[in-house]
Design a protein around this motif. Structure first.
Motif, PDB file in Angstrom:
ATOM      1  N   LYS A   7       0.809  -1.217   0.000  1.00 18.93           N
ATOM      2  CA  LYS A   7       0.000   0.000   0.000  1.00 18.93           C
ATOM      3  C   LYS A   7       0.844   1.270   0.000  1.00 18.93           C
ATOM      4  CE  LYS A   7      -3.742  -2.314   2.487  1.00 18.93           C
ATOM      5  NZ  LYS A   7      -4.606  -2.309   3.704  1.00 18.93           N
ATOM      6  N   GLY A   8       2.095   1.166  -0.417  1.00 18.42           N
ATOM      7  CA  GLY A   8       2.920   2.349  -0.520  1.00 18.42           C
ATOM      8  C   GLY A   8       4.039   2.440   0.483  1.00 18.42           C
ATOM      9  N   GLY A   9       4.245   1.415   1.288  1.00 16.95           N
ATOM     10  CA  GLY A   9       5.342   1.437   2.250  1.00 16.95           C
ATOM     11  C   GLY A   9       5.166   2.507   3.309  1.00 16.95           C
ATOM     12  N   ALA A  10       6.208   3.309   3.507  1.00 20.63           N
ATOM     13  CA  ALA A  10       6.153   4.342   4.544  1.00 20.63           C
ATOM     14  C   ALA A  10       5.157   5.438   4.221  1.00 20.63           C
ATOM     15  CB  ALA A  10       7.543   4.944   4.739  1.00 20.63           C
ATOM     16  N   LEU A  11       4.737   5.535   2.976  1.00 19.10           N
ATOM     17  CA  LEU A  11       3.783   6.572   2.590  1.00 19.10           C
ATOM     18  C   LEU A  11       2.334   6.153   2.823  1.00 19.10           C
ATOM     19  CD1 LEU A  11       5.295   7.923  -0.754  1.00 19.10           C
ATOM     20  CD2 LEU A  11       5.564   8.817   1.559  1.00 19.10           C
ATOM     21  N   ALA A  12       2.097   4.906   3.217  1.00 16.33           N
ATOM     22  CA  ALA A  12       0.726   4.425   3.382  1.00 16.33           C
ATOM     23  C   ALA A  12      -0.109   5.292   4.328  1.00 16.33           C
ATOM     24  CB  ALA A  12       0.734   2.970   3.854  1.00 16.33           C
ATOM     25  N   PRO A  13       0.421   5.739   5.488  1.00 12.84           N
ATOM     26  CA  PRO A  13      -0.424   6.545   6.380  1.00 12.84           C
ATOM     27  C   PRO A  13      -0.803   7.917   5.822  1.00 12.84           C
ATOM     28  CG  PRO A  13       1.441   5.601   7.562  1.00 12.84           C
ATOM     29  CD  PRO A  13       1.711   5.421   6.114  1.00 12.84           C
ATOM     30  N   VAL A  14      -0.062   8.423   4.841  1.00  4.27           N
ATOM     31  CA  VAL A  14      -0.338   9.765   4.332  1.00  4.27           C
ATOM     32  C   VAL A  14      -1.041   9.728   2.975  1.00  4.27           C
ATOM     33  CG1 VAL A  14       1.598  10.749   5.589  1.00  4.27           C
ATOM     34  CG2 VAL A  14       1.938   9.964   3.257  1.00  4.27           C
ATOM     35  N   ILE A  15      -1.457   8.558   2.528  1.00  9.56           N
ATOM     36  CA  ILE A  15      -2.227   8.445   1.291  1.00  9.56           C
ATOM     37  C   ILE A  15      -3.700   8.461   1.639  1.00  9.56           C
ATOM     38  CG2 ILE A  15      -2.758   6.981  -0.697  1.00  9.56           C
ATOM     39  CD1 ILE A  15       0.068   5.907  -0.585  1.00  9.56           C
ATOM     40  N   GLY A  16      -4.438   9.374   1.028  1.00 10.20           N
ATOM     41  CA  GLY A  16      -5.849   9.535   1.329  1.00 10.20           C
ATOM     42  C   GLY A  16      -6.721   8.481   0.681  1.00 10.20           C
ATOM     43  N   GLU A  17      -8.021   8.545   0.977  1.00 11.18           N
ATOM     44  CA  GLU A  17      -8.968   7.592   0.421  1.00 11.18           C
ATOM     45  C   GLU A  17      -9.104   7.741  -1.090  1.00 11.18           C
ATOM     46  OE1 GLU A  17      -9.398   9.332   3.126  1.00 11.18           O
ATOM     47  OE2 GLU A  17      -9.382   7.694   4.608  1.00 11.18           O
ATOM     48  N   ASP A  18      -8.743   8.886  -1.638  1.00 12.47           N
ATOM     49  CA  ASP A  18      -8.798   9.085  -3.078  1.00 12.47           C
ATOM     50  C   ASP A  18      -7.500   8.684  -3.776  1.00 12.47           C
ATOM     51  OD1 ASP A  18      -7.262  11.080  -2.039  1.00 12.47           O
ATOM     52  OD2 ASP A  18      -8.201  12.710  -3.137  1.00 12.47           O
ATOM     53  N   ASN A  19      -6.616   7.989  -3.052  1.00 14.92           N
ATOM     54  CA  ASN A  19      -5.344   7.487  -3.589  1.00 14.92           C
ATOM     55  C   ASN A  19      -4.402   8.629  -3.972  1.00 14.92           C
ATOM     56  OD1 ASN A  19      -3.827   5.143  -4.005  1.00 14.92           O
ATOM     57  ND2 ASN A  19      -4.216   5.152  -6.211  1.00 14.92           N
ATOM     58  N   ARG A  20      -4.492   9.748  -3.285  1.00 18.88           N
ATOM     59  CA  ARG A  20      -3.560  10.855  -3.471  1.00 18.88           C
ATOM     60  C   ARG A  20      -2.857  11.141  -2.141  1.00 18.88           C
ATOM     61  NH1 ARG A  20      -8.161  12.350  -6.436  1.00 18.88           N
ATOM     62  NH2 ARG A  20      -7.750  12.768  -8.643  1.00 18.88           N
ATOM     63  N   LEU A  21      -1.681  11.744  -2.230  1.00 20.90           N
ATOM     64  CA  LEU A  21      -0.994  12.154  -1.011  1.00 20.90           C
ATOM     65  C   LEU A  21      -1.786  13.261  -0.335  1.00 20.90           C
ATOM     66  CD1 LEU A  21       2.796  12.223  -1.960  1.00 20.90           C
ATOM     67  CD2 LEU A  21       1.586  10.536  -0.585  1.00 20.90           C
ATOM     68  N   SER A  22      -2.029  13.087   0.940  1.00 22.12           N
ATOM     69  CA  SER A  22      -2.788  14.074   1.707  1.00 22.12           C
ATOM     70  C   SER A  22      -1.836  15.115   2.288  1.00 22.12           C
ATOM     71  CB  SER A  22      -3.565  13.382   2.835  1.00 22.12           C
ATOM     72  OG  SER A  22      -4.121  14.333   3.719  1.00 22.12           O
ATOM     73  N   THR A  23      -2.095  16.375   1.994  1.00 18.71           N
ATOM     74  CA  THR A  23      -1.241  17.448   2.504  1.00 18.71           C
ATOM     75  C   THR A  23      -1.302  17.525   4.015  1.00 18.71           C
ATOM     76  OG1 THR A  23      -1.605  18.703   0.467  1.00 18.71           O
ATOM     77  CG2 THR A  23      -0.778  19.916   2.366  1.00 18.71           C
ATOM     78  N   SER A  24      -2.501  17.468   4.584  1.00 18.43           N
ATOM     79  CA  SER A  24      -2.642  17.594   6.039  1.00 18.43           C
ATOM     80  C   SER A  24      -1.986  16.426   6.760  1.00 18.43           C
ATOM     81  CB  SER A  24      -4.129  17.676   6.408  1.00 18.43           C
ATOM     82  OG  SER A  24      -4.825  16.529   5.947  1.00 18.43           O
ATOM     83  N   ARG A  25      -2.126  15.212   6.248  1.00 14.46           N
ATOM     84  CA  ARG A  25      -1.516  14.055   6.901  1.00 14.46           C
ATOM     85  C   ARG A  25       0.007  14.087   6.764  1.00 14.46           C
ATOM     86  NH1 ARG A  25      -5.376   8.966   5.047  1.00 14.46           N
ATOM     87  NH2 ARG A  25      -7.383  10.010   5.354  1.00 14.46           N
ATOM     88  N   THR A  26       0.504  14.547   5.632  1.00 18.34           N
ATOM     89  CA  THR A  26       1.956  14.603   5.446  1.00 18.34           C
ATOM     90  C   THR A  26       2.591  15.598   6.404  1.00 18.34           C
ATOM     91  OG1 THR A  26       1.690  14.014   3.112  1.00 18.34           O
ATOM     92  CG2 THR A  26       3.771  15.030   3.764  1.00 18.34           C
ATOM     93  N   VAL A  27       1.986  16.777   6.543  1.00 14.62           N
ATOM     94  CA  VAL A  27       2.509  17.778   7.471  1.00 14.62           C
ATOM     95  C   VAL A  27       2.457  17.261   8.905  1.00 14.62           C
ATOM     96  CG1 VAL A  27       2.114  20.076   8.429  1.00 14.62           C
ATOM     97  CG2 VAL A  27       1.982  19.710   5.963  1.00 14.62           C
TER      98      VAL A  27
END
Length: 485
Positions: A209-229
């Motif tokens: 599911k994207g490795g370390a990026l899995a928690p910051v990927i949103g339900e729309d399969n895009r990187l979430s700005t708020s979660r990344t920050v």
């Protein structure tokens, strides 16, 4: 409205199968309506033959030949069967190029069979069906490429994490020249190893599911700005606490231990703690806001094929947004400042000045306000009878084309042909699929503010309601029109 090669959701669905139009024999057989002579030529291996025959039974001899040519021919320049990440990526790239060429051919009036060339409406319908079916077939290739890309992402994310640890070690070695190696440097390196190990382990468990990026990927399969920050601040604060814990474990004097413990007092790190609480709260609140707005049909969301780094600074359509950009920039600057303070004072939490903390809070509030303000429900403003040069004025009759004017018909990120082909107009009780009208570089219909559809013969004369259903499944208001015989 142009379908561009290399942009997330737009081109992932808007393409025909690569081999369907590159193989000359398959091309001739497909549009002549007879057996496809190029099918055998398209087999570069037994693997391609297997795929070609399986898809042929599913979609008929024409589409079977297209798939057989695509899969077989792809082996000439690298496997494109979808069984490996390179194959999925290469197959999708070729499919994009093939669809763009075919779309431009249709836009130039080429490739139309003689049976429909005499009728403008029949030609438009035939072209629309061909592009829609081809786009749907290759959309599957795009989704497969996205899944393959996510699966292969976790080793790269782990590599980036450990590269950061190596850079930290090099930086410490360079700064230790002349000053000597200290316990603080050891604690910093040990904390980095712990954080890197934890992130690597988490990325392995989420390797599909994207490795370390899995928690910051949103339900729309895009990187979430708020979660990344929020994730960046969480990792930094965890690292800072681990540095203090390492120094505390290595401290031998009672006074030194008391100093380190006092460094964790709220008075020392009030600014950092406040910023951490706000950005984490913003991440949770934004997810709730977006979810409720989507369910309330006040926001249109279309799933992307895979996350991209640009998602942090852009909207779903790939356009840069002020709210996201300023949030990322200001948060990044504040993180750099806090990291410098930690490096200078490793015996306490970074004392982020309240002035800088308030700046981050204002930036977060601006980002949240932008999330509340974005989007909106699509709306029909007017419906008129479409008129070409030389036509007489008159009322709307069955068989006529109507123009639906409004706003928000094409959701952000739904510019691909497969998404555009999902748009439906309800005319009374009849559902009319919006025809795709290709032009060089994109599509003239449907557009975000204008749709052109025919009034089907099944519509009963009288007053009927017109309603648009977008690719995101959102319905517009109903607009009443009079249809005469």
């Amino acid at each position: 409205m142009a379908v561009r090669e290399g942009q997330g959701g737009a081109e992932a669905g808007g393409y025909a199968d690569a081999g369907a139009y590159t193989d000359a024999g398959a091309y001739a057989g497909r549009y002549a309506g007879g057996p496809v002579s190029g099918y055998a030529d398209g087999h570069g291996s037994a693997h391609g033959s297997t795929h070609g025959s399986s898809y042929g039974s599913a979609y008929g001899s024409a589409y079977g030949s297209a798939y057989g040519s695509a899969y077989g021919g792809a082996h000439e320049g690298g496997c494109a069967c979808g069984d490996c990440p390179h194959g999925a990526r290469e197959g999708h790239r070729r499919a994009v190029a093939a669809f763009l060429r075919r779309r431009d051919e249709f836009a130039a009036g080429q490739g139309l069979p003689a049976a429909v060339a005499h009728s403008a409406s029949a030609s438009r319908q035939w072209v629309s069906e061909e592009l829609a079916q081809s786009a749907e077939l290759v959309a599957e290739r795009g989704r497969a490429e996205g899944r393959s890309w996510l699966t292969g992402l976790w080793p790269r994310t782990a590599g980036v994490v450990w590269a950061a640890v190596v850079l930290l070690l090099l930086g410490q070695c360079l700064t230790a020249v002349g000053a000597g190696w200290t316990a603080a440097r050891t604690a910093g390196l040990a904390a980095a190893l712990v954080v890197a190990g934890a992130v690597t382990a988490a990325s392995w468990f989420h390797r599909s599911k994207g490795g370390a990026l899995a928690p910051v990927i949103g339900e729309d399969n895009r990187l979430s700005t708020s979660r990344t920050v929020a994730a960046a601040w969480v990792l930094f604060v965890a690292y800072a606490v681990l540095v203090l814990a390492g120094r505390l474990a290595a401290a031998s004097r009672h006074r030194e231990r008391d100093t380190l413990i006092s460094g964790l007092e709220l008075a020392r790190g009030a600014g950092v703690v406040t910023v951490l609480a706000v950005v984490c709260g913003i991440a949770v609140l934004v997810r709730r806001v977006v979810g409720l707005r989507v369910l309330g049909q006040r926001l249109q969301k279309v799933r992307a094929d895979r996350p991209r780094a640009a998602d942090l600074l852009t909207d779903d359509a790939g356009r840069g947004t002020f709210a996201d950009i300023q949030y990322v920039v200001i948060s990044g600057v504040a993180l750099v400042f806090a990291a410098v303070r930690l490096a200078r004072r490793p015996d306490q939490l970074p004392d982020l000045p309240w002035g800088l903390a308030v700046v981050v809070l204002v930036s977060a509030a601006t980002y949240l306000a932008g999330k509340y303000a974005e989007g909106g429900r699509p709306v029909i403003l007017s419906v008129v009878r479409a008129r070409e040069a030389g036509d007489l004025d008159g009322p709307i009759r069955t068989g006529d084309d109507i123009e639906i004017r409004g706003a928000g018909f094409v959701p952000p990120g739904a510019q691909g042909a497969d998404r555009l082909a999902r748009m439906v107009v309800r005319v009374g009780a009849v559902h009319v699929h919006v025809p795709l009208v290709p032009v060089p570089g994109g599509f003239s219909n449907p557009a975000d503010t204008l749709l052109t559809v025919p009034v089907p013969a099944d519509v009963e004369p009288g007053r009927v309601d017109v309603q648009v259903v977008t690719a995101a499944g959102v319905e517009t208001n109903r607009y009443a029109v009079d249809v005469t015989e």
